[in-house]
Design an enzyme around this catalytic site. Structure first.
Site, PDB file in Angstrom:
ATOM      1  N   TYR A 103       0.838  -1.200   0.000  1.00  0.00           N
ATOM      2  CA  TYR A 103       0.000   0.000   0.000  1.00  0.00           C
ATOM      3  C   TYR A 103       0.873   1.250   0.000  1.00  0.00           C
ATOM      4  O   TYR A 103       0.579   2.224  -0.692  1.00  0.00           O
ATOM      5  CB  TYR A 103      -0.931  -0.001   1.228  1.00  0.00           C
ATOM      6  CG  TYR A 103      -1.905  -1.155   1.221  1.00  0.00           C
ATOM      7  CD1 TYR A 103      -3.073  -1.095   0.461  1.00  0.00           C
ATOM      8  CD2 TYR A 103      -1.664  -2.298   1.973  1.00  0.00           C
ATOM      9  CE1 TYR A 103      -3.973  -2.147   0.448  1.00  0.00           C
ATOM     10  CE2 TYR A 103      -2.565  -3.353   1.968  1.00  0.00           C
ATOM     11  CZ  TYR A 103      -3.713  -3.275   1.201  1.00  0.00           C
ATOM     12  OH  TYR A 103      -4.593  -4.325   1.197  1.00  0.00           O
ATOM     13  N   CYS A 134      -6.658  -5.873  -7.380  1.00  0.00           N
ATOM     14  CA  CYS A 134      -6.427  -5.419  -6.012  1.00  0.00           C
ATOM     15  C   CYS A 134      -5.851  -6.529  -5.131  1.00  0.00           C
ATOM     16  O   CYS A 134      -5.283  -6.241  -4.080  1.00  0.00           O
ATOM     17  CB  CYS A 134      -7.707  -4.845  -5.416  1.00  0.00           C
ATOM     18  SG  CYS A 134      -9.151  -5.911  -5.547  1.00  0.00           S
ATOM     19  N   HIS A 135      -5.950  -7.777  -5.577  1.00  0.00           N
ATOM     20  CA  HIS A 135      -5.368  -8.887  -4.807  1.00  0.00           C
ATOM     21  C   HIS A 135      -3.841  -8.830  -4.806  1.00  0.00           C
ATOM     22  O   HIS A 135      -3.205  -9.497  -3.993  1.00  0.00           O
ATOM     23  CB  HIS A 135      -5.860 -10.240  -5.358  1.00  0.00           C
ATOM     24  CG  HIS A 135      -5.496 -10.508  -6.775  1.00  0.00           C
ATOM     25  ND1 HIS A 135      -6.240 -10.003  -7.830  1.00  0.00           N
ATOM     26  CD2 HIS A 135      -4.473 -11.213  -7.326  1.00  0.00           C
ATOM     27  CE1 HIS A 135      -5.678 -10.405  -8.961  1.00  0.00           C
ATOM     28  NE2 HIS A 135      -4.616 -11.137  -8.688  1.00  0.00           N
ATOM     29  N   GLU A 161      -1.269 -17.013  -9.774  1.00  0.00           N
ATOM     30  CA  GLU A 161      -0.468 -16.178 -10.670  1.00  0.00           C
ATOM     31  C   GLU A 161       1.025 -16.506 -10.583  1.00  0.00           C
ATOM     32  O   GLU A 161       1.753 -16.326 -11.553  1.00  0.00           O
ATOM     33  CB  GLU A 161      -0.700 -14.690 -10.377  1.00  0.00           C
ATOM     34  CG  GLU A 161      -2.077 -14.223 -10.799  1.00  0.00           C
ATOM     35  CD  GLU A 161      -2.263 -12.722 -10.666  1.00  0.00           C
ATOM     36  OE1 GLU A 161      -1.331 -12.009 -10.228  1.00  0.00           O
ATOM     37  OE2 GLU A 161      -3.367 -12.257 -11.010  1.00  0.00           O
TER      38      GLU A 161
END
Length: 172
Positions: A103, A134-135, A161
């Site tokens: 963040y 957003c993950h 991923e």
């Protein structure tokens, strides 16, 4: 006499390896992708009529993503949010597939050091999860922190991923 433009909203529900996904379109453009049990999920009555018509390309790209054949979505989006939220969401799509950012890193990239909490709040309000990834945002310590779709889904999406799905969880 002034007329008010009419907005058309449609939705459909599709299966995914991570549970049912509700797709929402505003005037034929994807404006929502919501998971079952997602925090900040709008009420179903705001999704409009059930009609899979506007979602063919969205579904095709989601299928390719879940098959491991697509790493970056190329869809028009109609995202309702504040200018700050939209700037955070625009930064999210710049995080490469299989990678994460904190963040704080996102706040720095936006030219707002110290705004990591505001970035987190905007991240949590992302109306098009997975497509606007957003993950891929984690805490400064590497911890998974919150995720509107649940931490289990976040961990599974990141493992997918990275090609490590099914292995023991690692600290990100």
């Amino acid at each position: 006499m002034t007329t008010t433009p009419t907005t058309t909203r449609q939705h459909t529900v599709v299966d995914s390896p991570y549970g049912a996904l509700t797709l929402v379109a505003t005037d034929g453009v994807l404006s929502g992708l919501y998971m079952t049990g997602q925090r900040h999920r709008p009420p179903a009555e705001t999704f409009g009529v059930s009609d899979p018509g506007p979602f063919d390309e969205v579904i095709r790209q989601l299928d390719a993503y879940f098959a491991g054949e697509l790493r970056e979505f190329g869809l028009p989006l109609e995202l309702a949010g504040t200018p700050f939220q939209r700037s955070v969401w625009a930064e999210l799509v710049r995080i490469p597939y299989g990678e994460t950012r904190s963040y704080g890193e996102l706040a720095d990239r936006l030219g707002k050091p110290g705004a990591s909490r505001a970035v987190g709040l905007a991240n949590g309000r992302n109306p098009v999860g997975i497509i606007v990834p957003c993950h891929r945002v984690i805490g400064a310590s590497g911890s998974l922190t919150g995720y509107g779709g649940g931490l289990d889904r976040k961990q599974r999406l990141l493992a997918f991923e990275r090609g490590t799905e099914g292995e023991a969880p690692a600290l990100f």
